[in-house]
Every structure is written in structure tokens, then in C-alpha cells.
Write a protein that holds these residues in place. Structure first.
Motif, PDB file in Angstrom:
ATOM      1  N   ARG A   1      71.901  97.748  83.154  1.00  0.00           N
ATOM      2  CA  ARG A   1      72.517  98.833  82.386  1.00  0.00           C
ATOM      3  C   ARG A   1      74.018  98.897  82.645  1.00  0.00           C
ATOM      4  O   ARG A   1      74.820  99.048  81.717  1.00  0.00           O
ATOM      5  N   GLU A   2      74.408  98.775  83.906  1.00  0.00           N
ATOM      6  CA  GLU A   2      75.827  98.854  84.245  1.00  0.00           C
ATOM      7  C   GLU A   2      76.607  97.680  83.653  1.00  0.00           C
ATOM      8  O   GLU A   2      77.745  97.846  83.190  1.00  0.00           O
ATOM      9  N   THR A   3      76.015  96.489  83.656  1.00  0.00           N
ATOM     10  CA  THR A   3      76.682  95.328  83.050  1.00  0.00           C
ATOM     11  C   THR A   3      76.883  95.550  81.561  1.00  0.00           C
ATOM     12  O   THR A   3      77.967  95.301  81.019  1.00  0.00           O
ATOM     13  N   ALA A   4      75.832  96.013  80.884  1.00  0.00           N
ATOM     14  CA  ALA A   4      75.945  96.274  79.445  1.00  0.00           C
ATOM     15  C   ALA A   4      77.015  97.318  79.167  1.00  0.00           C
ATOM     16  O   ALA A   4      77.863  97.152  78.283  1.00  0.00           O
ATOM     17  N   ARG A   5      76.976  98.388  79.922  1.00  0.00           N
ATOM     18  CA  ARG A   5      77.943  99.477  79.732  1.00  0.00           C
ATOM     19  C   ARG A   5      79.370  98.986  79.952  1.00  0.00           C
ATOM     20  O   ARG A   5      80.289  99.356  79.212  1.00  0.00           O
ATOM     21  N   ALA A   6      79.566  98.130  80.959  1.00  0.00           N
ATOM     22  CA  ALA A   6      80.908  97.607  81.251  1.00  0.00           C
ATOM     23  C   ALA A   6      81.463  96.773  80.102  1.00  0.00           C
ATOM     24  O   ALA A   6      82.680  96.661  79.941  1.00  0.00           O
ATOM     25  N   HIS A   7      80.564  96.211  79.285  1.00  0.00           N
ATOM     26  CA  HIS A   7      80.992  95.390  78.151  1.00  0.00           C
ATOM     27  C   HIS A   7      80.946  96.160  76.834  1.00  0.00           C
ATOM     28  O   HIS A   7      81.066  95.557  75.759  1.00  0.00           O
ATOM     29  N   GLY A   8      80.781  97.469  76.912  1.00  0.00           N
ATOM     30  CA  GLY A   8      80.826  98.283  75.700  1.00  0.00           C
ATOM     31  C   GLY A   8      79.527  98.382  74.935  1.00  0.00           C
ATOM     32  O   GLY A   8      79.513  98.811  73.776  1.00  0.00           O
ATOM     33  N   ILE A   9      78.407  97.998  75.564  1.00  0.00           N
ATOM     34  CA  ILE A   9      77.097  98.071  74.913  1.00  0.00           C
ATOM     35  C   ILE A   9      76.387  99.338  75.361  1.00  0.00           C
ATOM     36  O   ILE A   9      76.221  99.577  76.563  1.00  0.00           O
ATOM     37  N   THR A  10      75.960 100.141  74.415  1.00  0.00           N
ATOM     38  CA  THR A  10      75.237 101.371  74.725  1.00  0.00           C
ATOM     39  C   THR A  10      73.765 101.041  74.971  1.00  0.00           C
ATOM     40  O   THR A  10      73.123 100.370  74.160  1.00  0.00           O
ATOM     41  N   VAL A  11      73.241 101.509  76.088  1.00  0.00           N
ATOM     42  CA  VAL A  11      71.837 101.272  76.438  1.00  0.00           C
ATOM     43  C   VAL A  11      71.023 102.517  76.115  1.00  0.00           C
ATOM     44  O   VAL A  11      71.371 103.622  76.528  1.00  0.00           O
ATOM     45  N   ASP A  12      69.931 102.321  75.400  1.00  0.00           N
ATOM     46  CA  ASP A  12      69.085 103.436  74.983  1.00  0.00           C
ATOM     47  C   ASP A  12      67.856 103.615  75.857  1.00  0.00           C
ATOM     48  O   ASP A  12      67.358 104.738  76.008  1.00  0.00           O
ATOM     49  N   VAL A  13      67.335 102.520  76.431  1.00  0.00           N
ATOM     50  CA  VAL A  13      66.065 102.576  77.145  1.00  0.00           C
ATOM     51  C   VAL A  13      66.144 101.784  78.445  1.00  0.00           C
ATOM     52  O   VAL A  13      66.567 100.620  78.443  1.00  0.00           O
ATOM     53  N   VAL A  14      65.733 102.416  79.553  1.00  0.00           N
ATOM     54  CA  VAL A  14      65.522 101.735  80.832  1.00  0.00           C
ATOM     55  C   VAL A  14      64.140 102.175  81.318  1.00  0.00           C
ATOM     56  O   VAL A  14      63.978 103.305  81.763  1.00  0.00           O
ATOM     57  N   PRO A  15      63.123 101.328  81.214  1.00  0.00           N
ATOM     58  CA  PRO A  15      61.765 101.767  81.584  1.00  0.00           C
ATOM     59  C   PRO A  15      61.640 102.029  83.080  1.00  0.00           C
ATOM     60  O   PRO A  15      62.379 101.458  83.889  1.00  0.00           O
ATOM     61  N   ASP A  16      60.688 102.886  83.435  1.00  0.00           N
ATOM     62  CA  ASP A  16      60.454 103.186  84.848  1.00  0.00           C
ATOM     63  C   ASP A  16      59.929 101.972  85.596  1.00  0.00           C
ATOM     64  O   ASP A  16      60.236 101.782  86.776  1.00  0.00           O
ATOM     65  N   ARG A  17      59.127 101.162  84.923  1.00  0.00           N
ATOM     66  CA  ARG A  17      58.567  99.960  85.544  1.00  0.00           C
ATOM     67  C   ARG A  17      59.401  98.761  85.146  1.00  0.00           C
ATOM     68  O   ARG A  17      59.649  98.542  83.956  1.00  0.00           O
ATOM     69  N   ALA A  18      59.810  97.990  86.127  1.00  0.00           N
ATOM     70  CA  ALA A  18      60.737  96.886  85.870  1.00  0.00           C
ATOM     71  C   ALA A  18      59.992  95.612  85.504  1.00  0.00           C
ATOM     72  O   ALA A  18      59.965  94.640  86.256  1.00  0.00           O
ATOM     73  N   ASP A  19      59.385  95.595  84.317  1.00  0.00           N
ATOM     74  CA  ASP A  19      58.804  94.354  83.820  1.00  0.00           C
ATOM     75  C   ASP A  19      58.936  94.309  82.301  1.00  0.00           C
ATOM     76  O   ASP A  19      59.220  95.314  81.650  1.00  0.00           O
TER      77      ASP A  19
END
Length: 250
Positions: A214-232
């Protein structure tokens, strides 16, 4: 009532069984898959050290390459980040001693805690592993050695999804690591569509695995809408399609 068009969902997994599984999953969710592999594996032919107290494997690929190199844990405590890594190790005949509840580098460091103080810890992974893991283990008092089992490179053919995004023809994108974000943008750069592709992603539903991505995307100007609780990947795909589907209409 006219049937709504199907979502077009891009993902960037390596061109192996992971892409095949992803295609099946996305189709089962009622969406059209857009596989655009942004990662290819180049083995280094190295093996994890066998003189450590703890050995950490961070991926299914790493587990398989360790086995191919005839690695012997020799009594070490074997740690796996994520169920997929643990399953791959067990499939190769290794006992897995520890899997953190949080499938991340920080989760492993937190779960091991003081247990690694003064211990020798071998971290075997790709050349793009996060410093969160090695720095965290060292801060906990461990003597850390890192072995690069494979390099992750961008295939020359990658980039179809960037052109779809730039044209406004992509409904969702699934990024599984910071490197997939960076390779997506590099492919867009090569095609001269970086700004348009980012604009297209802003109009789509973007999902990522983990806060570092998420932080990498945000640093490049990409808005993140979803980060699931389970990382798969399954959790990511399900959450993104569920988020995108209610607003998708002609």
C-alpha cells in the motif's frame, strides 16, 4: 433487465501455476481475468545455510528452490511466512516449526520475540526481500545471515494491463507485492502511458496485499481501495471483486 458487463480484473503473478490458479479464481467470482505477469523467477542456485538455529523461508518459490538444492535444516527451527510457504515446505518433506499468525515480515519478528536473542538466523528469500525482516531480527538480538535464492525480474512481455488501464478499460487491479507495483509502472513508462495508467487505476478498484505494498502504491500516486485482513491472493481477489461489483454498471 440487461445483464451488467463483467468486471475486467488484472493481476500480476508469475507465469506458472499461480497464474493458472488466479485465472480460475477470478472466473469463479464472475469476472474476466487479465493475467499480466510482472515477475519472473531467476534462481541463483544457492541454498540456505545449514548451521543456523532458525531458518526463515518467505515464499513458495523459496521453499521449492531450497528443496531443489537438497537443503538440510540439520535441526534448525524452520519458520515459514504464510500458509502457502508452509504448505510448499511440507510438500517437499520438511517439518515446519513456526508460522506467524500475521503473514508478514513484521508478524514473524513479533511472534519470535526474545526467542531469537543471541541465535543465528538464516533468512532465505528473493533479492527484493524487505529490510523489515532482517532489521527486526537484528534488533531482537539475532545474528542474521541472508541468502538470495532467486532474483525477481520483469518479463519483456509484461504490460498489457497498463494499456488497458490507460484506456479506461480496466475495472480492478490486484497487486501482491511492492515489486509488482514498480514493474507495472516501469512497463507503463516503456509504453509512454504512465500518467494515463495511474489515472485509469484511480477510476478502477485497486487492491494490495499488505501495508508495505500500500505504501509503495501511495508513494507513486496510486490510490489503494482494498487491503484484505488475510494476506493471500484469494482473500485479495474476493475482497476486490466484492468492492468493485456494486458500482460497476453501464
Amino acid at each position: 433487465m440487461r445483464e451488467a458487463p463483467r468486471l475486467r480484473v488484472a493481476f500480476f503473478r508469475p507465469d506458472d501455476e499461480r497464474t493458472e490458479e488466479a485465472v480460475e479464481l477470478v472466473e469463479s467470482l464472475g469476472a474476466d481475468p487479465v493475467p499480466d505477469p510482472m515477475l519472473a523467477v531467476e534462481p541463483t542456485d544457492a541454498a540456505p545455510r545449514s548451521d543456523a538455529d532458525y531458518v526463515v523461508l518467505t515464499s513458495k518459490t523459496g521453499a521449492e528452490l531450497a528443496a531443489a538444492a537438497d537443503w538440510d535444516p540439520d535441526g534448525a527451527t524452520v519458520c515459514a511466512i504464510g500458509d502457502a510457504t508452509a504448505a510448499a515446505l511440507r510438500a517437499e518433506g520438511y517439518a515446519v516449526d513456526h508460522v506467524p499468525a500475521e503473514f508478514s515480515s513484521a508478524g514473524l519478528v513479533d511472534s519470535l520475540g526474545d526467542a531469537v536473542d543471541g541465535a543465528r538466523v538464516e533468512v532465505a528469500r528473493s533479492d527484493h526481500g524487505s529490510a523489515v525482516l532482517t532489521d527486526g531480527l537484528e534488533a531482537a538480538g539475532a545474528y542474521v545471515h541472508e541468502t538470495v535464492l532467486y532474483r525477481l525480474v520483469r518479463p519483456e512481455s509484461a504490460g498489457e494491463s497498463t494499456e488497458l488501464a490507460a484506456a479506461g478499460d480496466l475495472d480492478a487491479a490486484l497487486f501482491t507485492s511492492s515489486l509488482t507495483v514498480e514493474h507495472f509502472l516501469a512497463a507503463a513508462d516503456e509504453r509512454g502511458v504512465r500518467a494515463a495508467a495511474i489515472e485509469g487505476l484511480d477510476a478502477a478498484t485497486v487492491g494490495v496485499i499488505g501495508e508495505p505494498t500500500r505504501e509503495t502504491a501511495r508513494a507513486h500516486g496510486i490510490t489503494v481501495d482494498v487491503v484484505p485482513d488475510r494476506a493471500d491472493f484469494e482473500a485479495l481477489a474476493c475482497a476486490v471483486v466484492e468492492d468493485a461489483a456494486p458500482t460497476h454498471h453501464e
